[in-house]
Design an enzyme around this catalytic site. Structure first.
Site, PDB file in Angstrom:
ATOM      1  N   SER A 694     -16.414 -16.412   7.037  1.00 44.78           N
ATOM      2  CA  SER A 694     -15.376 -15.792   7.860  1.00 44.78           C
ATOM      3  C   SER A 694     -14.834 -14.481   7.289  1.00 44.78           C
ATOM      4  CB  SER A 694     -14.214 -16.772   8.065  1.00 44.78           C
ATOM      5  OG  SER A 694     -13.620 -17.099   6.835  1.00 44.78           O
ATOM      6  N   LYS A 737      -4.978 -20.217   9.335  1.00 44.83           N
ATOM      7  CA  LYS A 737      -5.063 -18.806   8.952  1.00 44.83           C
ATOM      8  C   LYS A 737      -3.939 -17.995   9.569  1.00 44.83           C
ATOM      9  CE  LYS A 737     -10.101 -18.918   8.343  1.00 44.83           C
ATOM     10  NZ  LYS A 737     -11.402 -18.447   8.816  1.00 44.83           N
TER      11      LYS A 737
END
Length: 819
Positions: A694, A737
């Site tokens: 990511s 996140k």
């Protein structure tokens, strides 16, 4: 390699008629006995080198050189650790055992001496020479010695109780003194050194004399041993007589009407078994063990084992269960009182209560709460038990490596007990408690079994109605139990076990949620635990927010409660010294209680920089924000990656580099830069392992920024996987996140467009605070993240009409809530 002591040395056969001993033979070290010529001995072979030597012998002429090692404890002996004198043996038969070892039957042929060790790996190979014994003339003196040795040997075997007529015939039929010495030596059970000394004696008469001396000593020892055994037998007979008299005394007491304690105990067990309403199989097994107890001596060890087993049987709640409280409003009120937010989990419990209300025979679900530490997974289990009106049992599986911890020990072992599941059910006293298993992701496994595999039956609603504990050996119904498991991550849970779980995720808390949790739960609890009252202490909202942002950095609220507890202890000291209060904690005086701030976000202190991009990461302990730094320096086109990156993250960095090389001219980068410059990518906090795809777009953005000398907006965080064609692929852990970005004060987050559906999982109050930018390609990321800056001289940029240089990456004006 070991010798089967039960039959070793009991065979004596004539040597094989035809064999030829070569100079070189595979060799095997024996560590627990000495083998004499003309004997058939079974061996257990387990060491790799020994197995290899046997296989080599089988592949050639079936001959092998056997010699004892000097120290039996050595697992891997060398040539200097093995005696030189041994025997050449023929491998007669081999058998592969279930535990991986070989059982080998060998016939010792002739005595031999190792001249030189030729090979040690993978097995020993030795150059040998056979030892020929001198021919001996049977004189009157030697014949008398042989008869004396035979008589001594028969006497010794009689004392040991192993003498047979066949053995006597065998001993008297031997005419060679050396062979007689070898046969008798094998029955003396001598230490390795003494037996080896006999083997090394070449002269048969000298060897027979040494055997005669050893026989004399063994006969004396065996005579004393037989005397001790006789006395012990007499004592045992006396004990049996006492037991018989004791039984007669009990019979007399029963005739006189006196109370028999043992009969009372048996009757008490029988009544409790009848009262329990156990399943038929369990009841029959319990009564069977009770009948065994009746005929045992009450003080015997076996009676104690049976009595303990019956205690477990009668104390288990076979048919006892608590009545569920099925009031949905009450349950919802209790869950809201104990925990803030967590709406999805609360709704799942309300659904279970609703279905239970409509259908009585509902099997308990298998729930698994997954989330970072400190978000309330364990305490949520207690609230669920309180809402349902059930007993609560908790066990920790962290670090459990023994399967017996789950399924119990066999009753044949001393101190055997049932597994933790049955123990927990016994503590609860009901067959339908809320059973919480903490830290299921931290179960280990070793030679004692795999506890995770043992949980497969427990956590399957179709199987756990007949769960069998190794100690009880009776099926016990676990289908009514509401199992709740907790974990920080799912990666370490075996897939077969994970398939049985209904996973419910708990994300970290935002600052607003932490403020609410602190006001409602943490502050009142710490005030009470530290002996204060509400009028003693008041914490302002600004002080509380400062504790959250500057003194803690976590997804949960454990450290927050510790810091609040530290403030309360400081106030408790003042109250104990006589101060009255009230004490008001503000943002200005907070440092007096907690010291200087521990966490000051780097993002508040730094400006937007060239080659530095902000990425978002997921960890088992919540989301995290990380800076990715890139430096371009003179070199030869090398790519350096530091910061303890995993393989997947390194591959993302290489994919980003390849995309930039392929699009260099369009981006305004001179292709020669890649040949004349080195690229160094570093992720700070270098001691912490990092992995995953990511960070791909973050590394690509930082590299483009470094080449173009254009800073990256520090107020933008991004996450997404990059491909070689520049596409942005979806990622996981979006909610964690986003919460991490908010914790650091970043309100603009770039995410893959394919993650748009995941935004529904984020609470509305968080979505309102974040400006989500959905992207499909890395070009869109660069347009959003790169700030205007000078283009390096000599860069080949595209020109617009009129000869002006065109900026290869334009920055679009951002709008709130763009998607």
């Amino acid at each position: 390699m070991k010798i089967d002591d039960s039959i070793s040395g009991l065979f004596d056969v004539e040597p094989l008629e035809e064999y030829e001993v070569p100079e070189q033979l595979p060799m095997m070290a024996i560590r627990d006995a000495i083998i004499f010529p003309s004997m058939i001995v079974p061996l257990f072979v387990g060491r790799d080198g020994s197995v290899s030597a046997v296989n080599q012998a089988l592949a050639e002429n079936r001959l092998i050189f056997l010699s004892a090692q000097k120290n039996p404890q050595l697992e891997e002996p060398s040539a200097k650790d093995i005696y030189d004198v041994g025997v050449v043996a023929a491998v007669m038969r081999t058998l592969q055992l279930p535990d991986g070892r070989l059982k080998v039957l060998v016939q010792a042929l002739v005595k031999a001496k190792m001249v030189e060790m030729l090979q040690e790996h993978p097995h020993f190979v030795a150059r040998i020479e056979t030892i020929e014994e001198p021919e001996t003339e049977i004189t009157v003196e030697i014949e008398a010695l042989m008869r004396h040795v035979v008589e001594q040997a028969e006497r010794l075997l009689n004392l040991r109780g192993i003498y047979t007529h066949e053995m006597g015939t065998l001993l008297t039929s031997i005419q060679e003194p050396g062979r007689l010495a070898d046969i008798v030596s094998s029955h003396l059970n001598l230490p390795i050194a003494k037996a080896q000394a006999l083997l090394e004696k070449i002269d048969p008469v000298e060897r027979l004399k040494a055997v005669s001396e050893l026989l004399t000593r063994e006969i004396e020892v065996s005579s004393v041993q037989a005397k001790i055994q006789s006395e012990a037998k007499e004592e045992l007979t006396r004990s049996q007589r006492d037991m018989f008299l004791r039984e007669q005394l009990r019979a007399i007491q029963r005739e006189l009407g006196d109370i028999d304690d043992r009969a009372k105990e048996i009757e008490n067990y029988r009544k409790r078994i009848e009262k329990l309403k156990m399943p038929r199989d369990a009841r029959e097994e319990a009564l069977k063990q009770l009948r065994r107890l009746e005929f045992m001596h009450p003080d015997s060890s076996e009676a104690t084992i049976v009595r303990t087993y019956l205690d477990w049987i009668v104390e288990l709640p076979w048919s006892k269960s608590s009545k569920d409280k099925l009031d949905l409003k009450r349950a919802r009120k209790i869950l809201d009182e104990d925990h803030y937010d967590l709406e999805k989990i609360k709704e799942r419990i309300i659904e279970f209560i609703a279905v239970r209300k409509l259908k009585r025979s509902v099997k308990g679900p298998i729930l698994c709460f997954v989330g970072p530490p400190g978000v309330g997974k364990t305490s949520l289990g207690r609230s669920i038990a309180r809402a349902l009106g059930r007993k609560f049992v908790r066990i920790s599986l962290g670090g459990v490596r023994d399967e017996a911890e789950i399924r119990g020990h066999r009753r044949t072992y001393i101190g055997a007990m049932p597994g933790r599941l049955i123990q927990g059910i016994r503590r609860a006293g009901t067959s339908n408690p809320v059973f919480m298993m903490d830290e299921v992701d931290k179960i280990g496994q070793d030679f004692r079994g795999d506890p995770a595999a043992a949980l497969l039956e427990v956590l399957d609603p179709e199987q756990n109605s007949t769960f069998s504990d190794h100690y009880l050996e009776i099926p016990f119904d676990l289908s009514k139990v509401l199992f709740i498991l907790t974990a920080n991550m799912l990666d370490t849970i075996p897939s077969a076990l994970l398939d049985r779980l209904e996973v419910l995720r708990l994300s970290g808390y935002t600052e607003d949620e932490k403020v609410q949790i602190a006001r409602r739960y943490l502050i009142p609890r710490q005030i009470s635990e530290n002996g204060l009252s509400e009028h003693h202490l008041e914490i302002s909202s600004r002080a509380l927010l400062k504790i959250i942002t500057e003194y803690t950095e976590e997804a949960g609220v454990r450290e927050l409660e510790r810091q609040i507890g530290a403030v309360c202890r400081k106030i408790a000291c003042r109250v104990a010294e006589g101060e009255k209060g009230p004490f008001r904690i503000t943002g200005a005086n907070l440092h007096k209680f907690l010291g200087p701030p521990k966490f000051i976000p780097d993002f508040e202190k730094e400006e937007s920089q060239v080659g530095v991009a902000t990425g978002l990461a997921w960890t088992p302990y919540g989301g995290d924000v990380m800076r990715i730094e890139v430096q371009i320096m003179p070199g030869k086109g090398n790519l350096t990656l530091t910061g303890l990156m995993g393989e997947v993250m390194k591959e993302s960095a290489m994919a980003a580099q390849s995309w930039i090389k392929a699009r260099a001219e369009e981006l305004g980068i001179d292709p020669k830069e890649f040949e004349e410059r080195d690229i160094h990518i570093h992720v700070p906090a270098g001691a912490i392992p990092k992995d995953g795809p990511s960070a791909g777009i973050t590394m690509a953005t930082a590299m483009v920024s470094a080449f173009l000398k254009r800073p990256v907006d520090k107020d933008i965080a991004m996450t997404g996987e990059i491909t070689l064609t520049g596409r942005v692929l979806p990622i996981g852990g979006l909610k964690e996140k986003v919460i991490a970005a908010l914790r650091m004060g970043i309100e603009t987050v770039v995410i893959p467009r394919k993650n748009e559906n995941d935004l529904e999982e984020i609470p509305p109050h968080i979505r309102k605070r974040v400006d989500f930018r959905l992207v499909s390609s890395i070009d869109e990321v660069l347009e959003l993240a790169l700030l205007p800056g000078p283009v390096e001289e000599g860069v080949k940029g595209k020109k617009e009409k009129g000869g002006e240089r065109k900026d290869p990456v334009r920055r679009k004006k951002k709008g709130k809530g763009q998607r």
